[in-house]
Design an enzyme around this catalytic site. Structure first.
Site, PDB file in Angstrom:
ATOM      1  N   ASN A  11       0.879  -1.176   0.000  1.00  0.00           N
ATOM      2  CA  ASN A  11       0.000   0.000   0.000  1.00  0.00           C
ATOM      3  C   ASN A  11       0.913   1.221   0.000  1.00  0.00           C
ATOM      4  OD1 ASN A  11      -1.742   2.077   0.601  1.00  0.00           O
ATOM      5  ND2 ASN A  11      -2.251   1.349   2.675  1.00  0.00           N
ATOM      6  N   TRP A  12       0.995   1.852  -1.159  1.00  0.00           N
ATOM      7  CA  TRP A  12       1.954   2.966  -1.299  1.00  0.00           C
ATOM      8  C   TRP A  12       1.403   4.271  -0.725  1.00  0.00           C
ATOM      9  CZ3 TRP A  12       4.136   2.163  -6.992  1.00  0.00           C
ATOM     10  CH2 TRP A  12       4.754   0.907  -7.054  1.00  0.00           C
ATOM     11  N   LYS A  13       0.169   4.241  -0.279  1.00  0.00           N
ATOM     12  CA  LYS A  13      -0.479   5.423   0.305  1.00  0.00           C
ATOM     13  C   LYS A  13      -0.282   6.640  -0.609  1.00  0.00           C
ATOM     14  CE  LYS A  13      -0.152   3.245   4.757  1.00  0.00           C
ATOM     15  NZ  LYS A  13      -0.055   3.339   6.188  1.00  0.00           N
ATOM     16  N   HIS A  98      -9.481   1.059   4.916  1.00  0.00           N
ATOM     17  CA  HIS A  98      -8.204   1.222   5.623  1.00  0.00           C
ATOM     18  C   HIS A  98      -8.418   2.171   6.809  1.00  0.00           C
ATOM     19  CE1 HIS A  98      -4.115   2.476   6.510  1.00  0.00           C
ATOM     20  NE2 HIS A  98      -3.724   1.374   5.906  1.00  0.00           N
ATOM     21  N   GLU A 100      -6.810   4.571   7.890  1.00  0.00           N
ATOM     22  CA  GLU A 100      -6.608   6.001   7.593  1.00  0.00           C
ATOM     23  C   GLU A 100      -7.846   6.588   6.920  1.00  0.00           C
ATOM     24  OE1 GLU A 100      -2.860   5.494   5.576  1.00  0.00           O
ATOM     25  OE2 GLU A 100      -1.966   4.936   7.500  1.00  0.00           O
ATOM     26  N   GLU A 170      -5.239  -5.117  10.699  1.00  0.00           N
ATOM     27  CA  GLU A 170      -4.248  -4.063  10.870  1.00  0.00           C
ATOM     28  C   GLU A 170      -4.522  -3.298  12.165  1.00  0.00           C
ATOM     29  OE1 GLU A 170      -2.347  -2.898   6.905  1.00  0.00           O
ATOM     30  OE2 GLU A 170      -4.092  -1.648   7.157  1.00  0.00           O
ATOM     31  N   GLY A 176       2.527   2.215  10.761  1.00  0.00           N
ATOM     32  CA  GLY A 176       3.464   3.317  10.584  1.00  0.00           C
ATOM     33  C   GLY A 176       4.174   3.746  11.853  1.00  0.00           C
ATOM     34  N   SER A 217       3.500  -2.079  10.279  1.00  0.00           N
ATOM     35  CA  SER A 217       4.963  -2.070  10.450  1.00  0.00           C
ATOM     36  C   SER A 217       5.636  -3.383  10.047  1.00  0.00           C
ATOM     37  CB  SER A 217       5.332  -1.696  11.888  1.00  0.00           C
ATOM     38  OG  SER A 217       4.878  -0.386  12.182  1.00  0.00           O
ATOM     39  N   GLY A 238       2.878  -1.082   4.270  1.00  0.00           N
ATOM     40  CA  GLY A 238       2.905   0.336   3.924  1.00  0.00           C
ATOM     41  C   GLY A 238       4.342   0.780   3.673  1.00  0.00           C
ATOM     42  N   GLY A 239       4.941   1.382   4.680  1.00  0.00           N
ATOM     43  CA  GLY A 239       6.278   1.987   4.565  1.00  0.00           C
ATOM     44  C   GLY A 239       7.304   1.111   3.857  1.00  0.00           C
TER      45      GLY A 239
HETATM   46  P1  PGA Z   1       2.859   0.302   7.610  1.00  0.00           P
HETATM   47  O1  PGA Z   1       1.402   0.469   6.970  1.00  0.00           O
HETATM   48  O2  PGA Z   1       3.426  -0.985   7.034  1.00  0.00           O
HETATM   49  O3  PGA Z   1       3.622   1.506   7.172  1.00  0.00           O
HETATM   50  O4  PGA Z   1       2.691   0.197   9.073  1.00  0.00           O
HETATM   51  C1  PGA Z   1       0.548  -0.623   6.812  1.00  0.00           C
HETATM   52  C2  PGA Z   1      -0.758  -0.173   6.235  1.00  0.00           C
HETATM   53  O5  PGA Z   1      -1.225   0.911   6.590  1.00  0.00           O
HETATM   54  O6  PGA Z   1      -1.382  -0.877   5.420  1.00  0.00           O
END
Ligand code: PGA
Length: 265
Positions: A11-13, A98, A100, A170, A176, A217, A238-239
């Site tokens: 997930n490149w956000k 998600h 967010e 999640e 993050g 993470s 994500g990251g």
């Molecule tokens: P993260 O994000 O790996 O940066 O914690 C995961 C996600 O939000 O899907």
């Protein structure tokens, strides 16, 4: 080890220009060249990069997904992107709900349900995200919050309609933050999600067929332990999905799980 699909999704956000996205996708394609037993790899760039990423992956075994969508198909919905537009650019996956989106854009369990219905109707593979906040975990509410999210997301859908469903567990406090949910605990919640689904479909074993991913993470250094867990079928990253050198070892972690499942057959 189960026969469920192993999925490693990035997930490149809100990161990457079109050129950067294409470059990253190409580096991932190069990194998996010649490998046969791979997990299902899904890249979820921003909308603006979907076409470029789709072109960059070419015939490689990599799927492309969007991070969000409007549930309606067209109309006066300024700023929104519809499921058919997402399909039009060659994406096959859609991330739904998600944390967010829930936290910053007012998505609720009922909008998640509408989006899930729409995704299934349009034959997009849904990755439905669920997870508790830190306060909820500390108040011992993890299982009730997560099972409620699952129940609300799946409302009014039959198990036949839900066949393509993927769930991502999640925990919000792990996204993050570098804080990892202990693998055994993540496995416990993944199993709980599965039994919640079994209960929703009255004693069927439908939940046992649904891939449940872990997200929060995930890194190269954590994936091995996570992929050893019987109820965790992959990762939503994500990251660590933003650099090929960090994402490729995570894909390799998923590949190991695939190999193990094949050798146990
Ligand atoms: P993260 O994000 O790996 O940066 O914690 C995961 C996600 O939000 O899907």
């Amino acid at each position: 080890m189960s026969s469920r699909k192993t999925i490693i999704a990035g997930n490149w956000k809100m990161h990457k220009t079109r050129a950067e996205a294409a470059e990253l996708a190409k580096a991932i394609v190069d990194g998996i060249k010649g490998q046969h037993e791979l997990p299902e790899i899904v890249l979820c760039p921003p909308f603006t990069c979907l076409v470029d990423v789709k072109a960059a992956v070419g015939s490689a075994r990599i799927a492309v997904g969007a991070q969000n969508m409007e549930h309606r198909d067209s109309g006066a919905f300024t700023g929104e992107i519809s499921p058919s537009m997402i399909k039009d650019v060659g994406a096959t996956y859609i991330v739904i709900g998600h944390s967010e989106r829930r936290q910053y854009y007012g998505e609720t369990n009922s909008t998640v349900n509408l989006k899930l219905k729409s995704a299934l109707h349009h034959k997009l593979i849904p990755i439905v995200c669920v997870g508790e906040s830190l306060d909820e975990r500390e108040a011992d509410l993890t299982d009730s919050v997560v099972s409620r999210q699952v129940g609300a997301a799946l409302a009014d859908l039959s198990k036949d309609e839900l066949a393509p469903l993927v769930v991502a567990y999640e925990p919000i406090w792990a996204i993050g933050t570098g804080k990892i949910c202990d693998s055994k605990e993540a496995n416990r919640v993944a199993a709980m999600i599965r039994s919640t689904i079994n209960e929703l479909y009255h004693g069927t074993s439908f939940g046992d067929t649904v891939p449940v991913l872990y997200g929060g993470s995930v890194k190269a250094s954590t994936i091995e332990e996570q992929m050893k867990q019987p109820d965790i079928d992959g990762a939503l990253v994500g990251g660590a999905s933003l650099k090929a050198e960090e994402f490729l070892p995570i894909i390799a972690g998923g590949a190991k799980r695939v190999q193990l499942a094949t050798s146990n057959k």
